[in-house]
Design a protein around this motif. Structure first.
Motif, PDB file in Angstrom:
ATOM      1  N   UNK A   1     105.582  32.219 133.614  1.00  0.00           N
ATOM      2  CA  UNK A   1     104.809  32.570 132.430  1.00  0.00           C
ATOM      3  C   UNK A   1     104.914  34.035 132.065  1.00  0.00           C
ATOM      4  N   UNK A   2     103.799  34.579 131.580  1.00  0.00           N
ATOM      5  CA  UNK A   2     103.708  36.012 131.325  1.00  0.00           C
ATOM      6  C   UNK A   2     103.480  36.699 132.660  1.00  0.00           C
ATOM      7  N   UNK A   3     104.392  37.571 133.049  1.00  0.00           N
ATOM      8  CA  UNK A   3     104.253  38.282 134.317  1.00  0.00           C
ATOM      9  C   UNK A   3     104.438  39.768 134.082  1.00  0.00           C
ATOM     10  N   UNK A   4     103.809  40.542 134.955  1.00  0.00           N
ATOM     11  CA  UNK A   4     103.859  41.994 134.822  1.00  0.00           C
ATOM     12  C   UNK A   4     103.449  42.615 136.143  1.00  0.00           C
ATOM     13  N   UNK A   5     103.714  43.911 136.275  1.00  0.00           N
ATOM     14  CA  UNK A   5     103.268  44.639 137.452  1.00  0.00           C
ATOM     15  C   UNK A   5     103.010  46.083 137.070  1.00  0.00           C
TER      16      UNK A   5
ATOM     17  N   UNK B   1      90.318  41.963 131.713  1.00  0.00           N
ATOM     18  CA  UNK B   1      91.485  42.204 130.857  1.00  0.00           C
ATOM     19  C   UNK B   1      92.193  40.910 130.469  1.00  0.00           C
ATOM     20  N   UNK B   2      91.722  39.790 130.964  1.00  0.00           N
ATOM     21  CA  UNK B   2      92.294  38.496 130.623  1.00  0.00           C
ATOM     22  C   UNK B   2      92.587  37.619 131.812  1.00  0.00           C
ATOM     23  N   UNK B   3      92.926  38.249 132.946  1.00  0.00           N
ATOM     24  CA  UNK B   3      93.188  37.489 134.153  1.00  0.00           C
ATOM     25  C   UNK B   3      94.330  36.510 133.969  1.00  0.00           C
TER      26      UNK B   3
ATOM     27  N   UNK C   1     100.727  32.145 138.672  1.00  0.00           N
ATOM     28  CA  UNK C   1      99.353  31.668 138.668  1.00  0.00           C
ATOM     29  C   UNK C   1      98.453  32.511 139.555  1.00  0.00           C
ATOM     30  N   UNK C   2      98.794  33.803 139.632  1.00  0.00           N
ATOM     31  CA  UNK C   2      98.109  34.693 140.572  1.00  0.00           C
ATOM     32  C   UNK C   2      98.051  36.097 140.012  1.00  0.00           C
ATOM     33  N   UNK C   3      96.974  36.817 140.276  1.00  0.00           N
ATOM     34  CA  UNK C   3      96.978  38.269 140.074  1.00  0.00           C
ATOM     35  C   UNK C   3      96.337  38.923 141.285  1.00  0.00           C
TER      36      UNK C   3
ATOM     37  N   UNK D   1     101.304  36.768 137.567  1.00  0.00           N
ATOM     38  CA  UNK D   1     102.135  35.831 136.814  1.00  0.00           C
ATOM     39  C   UNK D   1     101.235  34.794 136.157  1.00  0.00           C
ATOM     40  N   UNK D   2     101.765  34.110 135.161  1.00  0.00           N
ATOM     41  CA  UNK D   2     100.960  33.210 134.333  1.00  0.00           C
ATOM     42  C   UNK D   2      99.709  33.927 133.823  1.00  0.00           C
ATOM     43  N   UNK D   3      99.909  35.152 133.391  1.00  0.00           N
ATOM     44  CA  UNK D   3      98.794  35.983 132.947  1.00  0.00           C
ATOM     45  C   UNK D   3      98.414  35.685 131.505  1.00  0.00           C
TER      46      UNK D   3
END
Length: 224
Positions: A102-106, A153-155, A1-3, A117-119
């Motif tokens: 959720x959807x996570x990436x780096x 980009x969506x956040x 729940x953070x970027x 995460x939770x993107x």
């Protein structure tokens, strides 16, 4: 729940962290930076102690990748954590545990690491890292540009409600530590507004701390 992102300014040696979340007061838990050492974001089922531990390891002489390996070896529940780090030489390290939400990436680039995460979209961290690298000016301006790019980009998959911006320079306390702990509007824009107000006064606050005799006036009623 953070970027978020952690970054180093190669020109000045300043470090910064910027972060946003649907959770309240995200910067109080996730943003860590130490002058001359580096910056760390500890997020996703957050353990704030990991940020301090990473900074201690880097201050002890470990590069960011080696510090992260040491942290992994001694810390429990790393499968739930996301850690982003940049060190004094601009080296970056990223850990995204398989239980990230959720959807996570780096993503990373020169002097910058980004993650979330939770993107809403897995491309958000890459957009953040690219925007920081492409932006010019003070590291604070570049951090704001990067967070705006992440949002564009969506956040996060849902609305964000809190954000923070932390910058350290040469002193033992932050050059800037701006937070929006909760809003129904856009916390990133609230931080951007606060930065535009604070930035022109920033050096004056440093001067007041170092030598109040040479400090500029306070600009408030009654101040002669």
């Amino acid at each position: 729940m953070t970027f978020s992102l952690v970054a180093r300014c190669a020109r000045t040696g300043m470090f910064g962290v910027a972060v946003s979340s649907s959770s309240p007061a995200v910067a109080a838990r996730c943003a860590h930076a130490r002058a001359g050492v580096g910056a760390v974001a500890s997020q996703n089922v957050t353990d704030p102690a990991l940020g301090t531990a990473m900074l201690d390891l880097m201050e002890g002489g470990l590069a960011a990748p080696d510090a992260l390996e040491a942290l992994r070896a001694r810390s429990e529940f790393m499968e739930y954590r996301q850690i982003l780090a940049v060190d004094a030489r601009g080296a970056t390290a990223i850990h995204s545990g398989p239980n990230s939400l959720g959807v996570w990436a780096d993503a990373h680039g020169p002097d910058v690491a980004a993650g979330g995460n939770l993107l809403a979209d897995a491309g958000v961290p890459q957009a953040i890292a690219h925007a920081f690298g492409a932006a010019e000016g003070h590291i604070g301006d570049r951090l704001i540009a990067a967070m705006r790019a992440g949002l564009a980009a969506g956040g996060e998959a849902g609305p964000v409600h809190s954000a923070g911006l932390k910058i350290v320079d040469k002193l033992g306390w932050p050059l800037a530590d701006l937070r929006c702990d909760w809003t129904e509007a856009c916390p990133i824009e609230d931080i951007a507004t606060a930065w535009q107000v604070y930035k022109p006064q920033m050096e004056a606050y440093v001067q007041r701390a170092l030598d109040p005799r040479a400090a500029p006036s306070y600009g408030v009623p009654g101040d002669d």
